[in-house]
Design a protein around this motif. Sequence first.
Motif, PDB file in Angstrom:
ATOM      1  N   VAL A 138       4.424  -1.842   8.981  1.00 24.13           N
ATOM      2  CA  VAL A 138       4.028  -0.436   8.858  1.00 24.13           C
ATOM      3  C   VAL A 138       5.162   0.444   9.365  1.00 24.13           C
ATOM      4  CG1 VAL A 138       1.558  -0.872   9.083  1.00 24.13           C
ATOM      5  CG2 VAL A 138       2.899  -0.432  11.111  1.00 24.13           C
ATOM      6  N   GLY A 139       5.123   1.700   8.968  1.00 24.46           N
ATOM      7  CA  GLY A 139       6.120   2.649   9.442  1.00 24.46           C
ATOM      8  C   GLY A 139       6.731   3.402   8.291  1.00 24.46           C
ATOM      9  N   PRO A 140       7.761   4.170   8.574  1.00 27.75           N
ATOM     10  CA  PRO A 140       8.458   4.892   7.503  1.00 27.75           C
ATOM     11  C   PRO A 140       9.001   3.893   6.474  1.00 27.75           C
ATOM     12  CG  PRO A 140       9.167   5.673   9.657  1.00 27.75           C
ATOM     13  CD  PRO A 140       8.334   4.454   9.883  1.00 27.75           C
ATOM     14  N   GLU A 141       8.912   4.246   5.214  1.00 31.67           N
ATOM     15  CA  GLU A 141       9.273   3.334   4.127  1.00 31.67           C
ATOM     16  C   GLU A 141      10.640   2.654   4.298  1.00 31.67           C
ATOM     17  OE1 GLU A 141       9.807   3.285  -0.713  1.00 31.67           O
ATOM     18  OE2 GLU A 141       8.675   4.897   0.187  1.00 31.67           O
ATOM     19  N   PRO A 142      11.729   3.367   4.591  1.00 28.88           N
ATOM     20  CA  PRO A 142      13.022   2.673   4.689  1.00 28.88           C
ATOM     21  C   PRO A 142      13.032   1.570   5.759  1.00 28.88           C
ATOM     22  CG  PRO A 142      13.362   5.042   4.564  1.00 28.88           C
ATOM     23  CD  PRO A 142      11.889   4.821   4.763  1.00 28.88           C
ATOM     24  N   GLU A 143      12.471   1.863   6.930  1.00 32.13           N
ATOM     25  CA  GLU A 143      12.453   0.877   8.009  1.00 32.13           C
ATOM     26  C   GLU A 143      11.516  -0.279   7.684  1.00 32.13           C
ATOM     27  OE1 GLU A 143      12.183   4.161   8.517  1.00 32.13           O
ATOM     28  OE2 GLU A 143      13.846   4.695   9.831  1.00 32.13           O
ATOM     29  N   ALA A 150       5.301   8.813  -3.907  1.00 33.38           N
ATOM     30  CA  ALA A 150       4.244   8.131  -3.156  1.00 33.38           C
ATOM     31  C   ALA A 150       4.887   7.021  -2.318  1.00 33.38           C
ATOM     32  CB  ALA A 150       3.193   7.550  -4.101  1.00 33.38           C
ATOM     33  N   PRO A 151       5.136   7.279  -1.038  1.00 33.47           N
ATOM     34  CA  PRO A 151       5.862   6.310  -0.233  1.00 33.47           C
ATOM     35  C   PRO A 151       5.032   5.059   0.079  1.00 33.47           C
ATOM     36  CG  PRO A 151       5.052   8.082   1.154  1.00 33.47           C
ATOM     37  CD  PRO A 151       4.736   8.454  -0.261  1.00 33.47           C
ATOM     38  N   VAL A 152       5.743   3.962   0.275  1.00 38.94           N
ATOM     39  CA  VAL A 152       5.126   2.732   0.763  1.00 38.94           C
ATOM     40  C   VAL A 152       4.822   2.960   2.239  1.00 38.94           C
ATOM     41  CG1 VAL A 152       5.501   0.283   1.221  1.00 38.94           C
ATOM     42  CG2 VAL A 152       6.370   1.298  -0.884  1.00 38.94           C
ATOM     43  N   VAL A 153       3.576   2.685   2.661  1.00 38.53           N
ATOM     44  CA  VAL A 153       3.196   2.917   4.050  1.00 38.53           C
ATOM     45  C   VAL A 153       2.832   1.632   4.791  1.00 38.53           C
ATOM     46  CG1 VAL A 153       2.501   5.312   3.729  1.00 38.53           C
ATOM     47  CG2 VAL A 153       0.828   3.497   3.375  1.00 38.53           C
ATOM     48  N   THR A 154       2.445   0.591   4.055  1.00 38.04           N
ATOM     49  CA  THR A 154       2.074  -0.680   4.664  1.00 38.04           C
ATOM     50  C   THR A 154       2.351  -1.811   3.688  1.00 38.04           C
ATOM     51  OG1 THR A 154       0.251   0.403   5.823  1.00 38.04           O
ATOM     52  CG2 THR A 154       0.189  -1.988   5.756  1.00 38.04           C
ATOM     53  N   VAL A 155       2.841  -2.939   4.205  1.00 36.63           N
ATOM     54  CA  VAL A 155       2.997  -4.149   3.402  1.00 36.63           C
ATOM     55  C   VAL A 155       2.442  -5.301   4.207  1.00 36.63           C
ATOM     56  CG1 VAL A 155       4.625  -5.746   2.323  1.00 36.63           C
ATOM     57  CG2 VAL A 155       5.047  -3.298   2.182  1.00 36.63           C
ATOM     58  N   ALA A 156       1.611  -6.116   3.567  1.00 30.85           N
ATOM     59  CA  ALA A 156       1.081  -7.326   4.206  1.00 30.85           C
ATOM     60  C   ALA A 156       1.709  -8.535   3.520  1.00 30.85           C
ATOM     61  CB  ALA A 156      -0.431  -7.376   4.075  1.00 30.85           C
ATOM     62  N   LEU A 157       2.136  -9.484   4.323  1.00 33.87           N
ATOM     63  CA  LEU A 157       2.759 -10.718   3.845  1.00 33.87           C
ATOM     64  C   LEU A 157       1.945 -11.880   4.378  1.00 33.87           C
ATOM     65  CD1 LEU A 157       5.179 -12.212   2.518  1.00 33.87           C
ATOM     66  CD2 LEU A 157       6.344 -12.022   4.739  1.00 33.87           C
ATOM     67  N   SER A 158       1.559 -12.787   3.488  1.00 30.45           N
ATOM     68  CA  SER A 158       0.725 -13.910   3.896  1.00 30.45           C
ATOM     69  C   SER A 158       1.246 -15.185   3.257  1.00 30.45           C
ATOM     70  CB  SER A 158      -0.720 -13.652   3.456  1.00 30.45           C
ATOM     71  OG  SER A 158      -1.575 -14.659   3.921  1.00 30.45           O
ATOM     72  N   GLU A 180       0.842  -1.193   0.000  1.00 28.24           N
ATOM     73  CA  GLU A 180       0.000   0.000   0.000  1.00 28.24           C
ATOM     74  C   GLU A 180       0.878   1.245   0.000  1.00 28.24           C
ATOM     75  OE1 GLU A 180      -3.298  -0.181  -0.256  1.00 28.24           O
ATOM     76  OE2 GLU A 180      -3.169  -2.358  -0.203  1.00 28.24           O
ATOM     77  N   THR A 181       0.550   2.170  -0.889  1.00 27.79           N
ATOM     78  CA  THR A 181       1.285   3.434  -0.959  1.00 27.79           C
ATOM     79  C   THR A 181       0.350   4.593  -0.611  1.00 27.79           C
ATOM     80  OG1 THR A 181       0.818   3.649  -3.319  1.00 27.79           O
ATOM     81  CG2 THR A 181       2.901   2.602  -2.706  1.00 27.79           C
ATOM     82  N   ASP A 182       0.936   5.695  -0.214  1.00 22.68           N
ATOM     83  CA  ASP A 182       0.170   6.901   0.094  1.00 22.68           C
ATOM     84  C   ASP A 182       0.086   7.748  -1.169  1.00 22.68           C
ATOM     85  OD1 ASP A 182      -0.967   9.216   0.980  1.00 22.68           O
ATOM     86  OD2 ASP A 182       0.452   9.554   2.613  1.00 22.68           O
ATOM     87  N   THR A 183      -1.055   7.679  -1.834  1.00 19.60           N
ATOM     88  CA  THR A 183      -1.232   8.414  -3.095  1.00 19.60           C
ATOM     89  C   THR A 183      -2.122   9.640  -2.930  1.00 19.60           C
ATOM     90  OG1 THR A 183      -3.112   7.019  -3.695  1.00 19.60           O
ATOM     91  CG2 THR A 183      -0.938   6.311  -4.461  1.00 19.60           C
ATOM     92  N   ARG A 184      -2.432  10.009  -1.712  1.00 17.68           N
ATOM     93  CA  ARG A 184      -3.362  11.127  -1.467  1.00 17.68           C
ATOM     94  C   ARG A 184      -2.848  12.458  -1.987  1.00 17.68           C
ATOM     95  NH1 ARG A 184      -3.902  10.484   4.750  1.00 17.68           N
ATOM     96  NH2 ARG A 184      -1.736  10.035   4.343  1.00 17.68           N
ATOM     97  N   THR A 185      -1.563  12.693  -1.915  1.00 19.01           N
ATOM     98  CA  THR A 185      -1.033  14.003  -2.277  1.00 19.01           C
ATOM     99  C   THR A 185      -0.476  14.052  -3.695  1.00 19.01           C
ATOM    100  OG1 THR A 185      -0.450  14.370   0.020  1.00 19.01           O
ATOM    101  CG2 THR A 185       0.595  15.798  -1.586  1.00 19.01           C
ATOM    102  N   ASP A 186       0.372  13.093  -4.040  1.00 24.73           N
ATOM    103  CA  ASP A 186       1.086  13.167  -5.318  1.00 24.73           C
ATOM    104  C   ASP A 186       0.754  12.049  -6.296  1.00 24.73           C
ATOM    105  OD1 ASP A 186       2.605  15.526  -4.723  1.00 24.73           O
ATOM    106  OD2 ASP A 186       3.749  14.311  -3.317  1.00 24.73           O
ATOM    107  N   GLY A 187      -0.332  11.328  -6.076  1.00 21.30           N
ATOM    108  CA  GLY A 187      -0.729  10.280  -7.014  1.00 21.30           C
ATOM    109  C   GLY A 187       0.132   9.037  -6.901  1.00 21.30           C
ATOM    110  N   ALA A 188       0.188   8.279  -7.972  1.00 29.58           N
ATOM    111  CA  ALA A 188       0.842   6.974  -7.962  1.00 29.58           C
ATOM    112  C   ALA A 188       2.306   7.005  -8.400  1.00 29.58           C
ATOM    113  CB  ALA A 188       0.068   6.005  -8.842  1.00 29.58           C
ATOM    114  N   ASP A 189       2.904   8.157  -8.493  1.00 30.36           N
ATOM    115  CA  ASP A 189       4.320   8.255  -8.878  1.00 30.36           C
ATOM    116  C   ASP A 189       5.184   7.661  -7.773  1.00 30.36           C
ATOM    117  OD1 ASP A 189       6.902   8.954  -9.545  1.00 30.36           O
ATOM    118  OD2 ASP A 189       6.458  11.062  -9.905  1.00 30.36           O
TER     119      ASP A 189
END
Length: 64
Positions: free
Chosen positions: A41-46, A24-32, A11-20
């Motif tokens: 979750v957290g800041p993209e680098p971490e 558009a930073p990664v804000v959440t990743v789910a692994l199953s 999941e990326t944050d596309t609210r401000t700058d779209g899908a670029d």
Amino acid sequence: MPQIVYGLDIETDTRTDGADPAVAPVVTVALSGRNLDEVFVGPEPELLAALDERLAGLEPGVIA
């Protein structure tokens, strides 16, 4: 032997700058997977570093 398949949802944050991806930073990743459901979750680098570490510890398989 059946191949292990892992699901990955990014999941990326596309609210401000779209899908670029440059802005558009990664804000959440789910692994199953089999006996596995984790959310990062957290800041993209971490977040990506934690995900990378987790993926390195899994049995080899396919990411879908």
